[in-house]
Scaffold this motif. Structure first.
Motif, PDB file in Angstrom:
ATOM      1  N   ALA A  68      50.617  54.185  83.236  1.00 45.35           N
ATOM      2  CA  ALA A  68      50.907  53.602  84.547  1.00 45.35           C
ATOM      3  C   ALA A  68      52.342  53.077  84.475  1.00 45.35           C
ATOM      4  CB  ALA A  68      49.939  52.471  84.853  1.00 45.35           C
ATOM      5  N   PRO A  69      53.285  53.741  85.150  1.00 45.70           N
ATOM      6  CA  PRO A  69      54.687  53.323  85.052  1.00 45.70           C
ATOM      7  C   PRO A  69      54.912  51.939  85.663  1.00 45.70           C
ATOM      8  CG  PRO A  69      54.485  55.444  86.183  1.00 45.70           C
ATOM      9  CD  PRO A  69      53.110  54.894  85.996  1.00 45.70           C
ATOM     10  N   THR A  91      58.198  50.891  85.897  1.00 45.93           N
ATOM     11  CA  THR A  91      59.635  51.004  86.057  1.00 45.93           C
ATOM     12  C   THR A  91      59.937  51.749  87.347  1.00 45.93           C
ATOM     13  OG1 THR A  91      61.675  51.851  85.049  1.00 45.93           O
ATOM     14  CG2 THR A  91      59.677  53.106  84.653  1.00 45.93           C
ATOM     15  N   ASP A  92      61.092  51.516  87.895  1.00 43.05           N
ATOM     16  CA  ASP A  92      61.459  52.188  89.137  1.00 43.05           C
ATOM     17  C   ASP A  92      61.958  53.612  88.892  1.00 43.05           C
ATOM     18  OD1 ASP A  92      63.735  51.323  87.864  1.00 43.05           O
ATOM     19  OD2 ASP A  92      64.786  50.784  89.697  1.00 43.05           O
ATOM     20  N   ASP A  93      62.250  53.965  87.650  1.00 48.07           N
ATOM     21  CA  ASP A  93      62.758  55.286  87.317  1.00 48.07           C
ATOM     22  C   ASP A  93      61.882  55.919  86.233  1.00 48.07           C
ATOM     23  OD1 ASP A  93      64.225  57.561  86.949  1.00 48.07           O
ATOM     24  OD2 ASP A  93      65.992  56.560  86.140  1.00 48.07           O
ATOM     25  N   VAL A  94      60.914  56.736  86.636  1.00 47.24           N
ATOM     26  CA  VAL A  94      59.991  57.332  85.671  1.00 47.24           C
ATOM     27  C   VAL A  94      60.671  58.360  84.776  1.00 47.24           C
ATOM     28  CG1 VAL A  94      57.910  56.893  87.007  1.00 47.24           C
ATOM     29  CG2 VAL A  94      59.152  59.041  87.325  1.00 47.24           C
ATOM     30  N   ARG A  95      61.894  58.760  85.099  1.00 50.20           N
ATOM     31  CA  ARG A  95      62.620  59.699  84.241  1.00 50.20           C
ATOM     32  C   ARG A  95      62.924  59.100  82.876  1.00 50.20           C
ATOM     33  NH1 ARG A  95      67.456  61.101  88.008  1.00 50.20           N
ATOM     34  NH2 ARG A  95      67.159  58.890  88.350  1.00 50.20           N
ATOM     35  N   SER A 121      55.681  63.500  89.974  1.00 52.12           N
ATOM     36  CA  SER A 121      55.760  62.469  91.011  1.00 52.12           C
ATOM     37  C   SER A 121      54.587  61.504  91.007  1.00 52.12           C
ATOM     38  CB  SER A 121      55.882  63.121  92.381  1.00 52.12           C
ATOM     39  OG  SER A 121      54.738  63.914  92.634  1.00 52.12           O
ATOM     40  N   THR A 122      53.465  61.884  90.392  1.00 53.15           N
ATOM     41  CA  THR A 122      52.288  61.030  90.472  1.00 53.15           C
ATOM     42  C   THR A 122      51.819  60.455  89.148  1.00 53.15           C
ATOM     43  OG1 THR A 122      50.829  62.953  90.247  1.00 53.15           O
ATOM     44  CG2 THR A 122      51.406  62.251  92.489  1.00 53.15           C
TER      45      THR A 122
END
Length: 69
Positions: free
Chosen positions: A23-24, A26-30, A60-61
């Motif tokens: 479950a991320p 962070t605002d940037d999953v990259r 994206s999910t």
């Protein structure tokens, strides 16, 4: 005391090949795409172990990580 940047929380397992769902947080999953190792911590922020990341799948999910060993 060391400061750590928490970017995700283990949400469960995925499949039978040892991947975990993240479950991320962070605002940037990259960030997960270039992750080479991570610290597994408990709820009290005590480091339980260091894990080498062998594969990261980011879309994206969801985020899926596979650890060495």
């Amino acid at each position: 005391m060391k400061n750590y940047l928490v970017i995700g929380k283990i949400a469960g397992v995925h499949g039978v090949r040892g991947e975990v769902k993240i479950a991320p947080l962070t605002d940037d999953v990259r960030r997960f795409s270039s992750l080479k190792e991570c610290f597994i911590m408990d709820d009290k922020e005590k480091v339980l172990s260091t894990m080498k990341v062998t594969h990261a799948h980011v879309d994206s999910t969801r985020v899926l990580l596979h650890f060495e060993g």
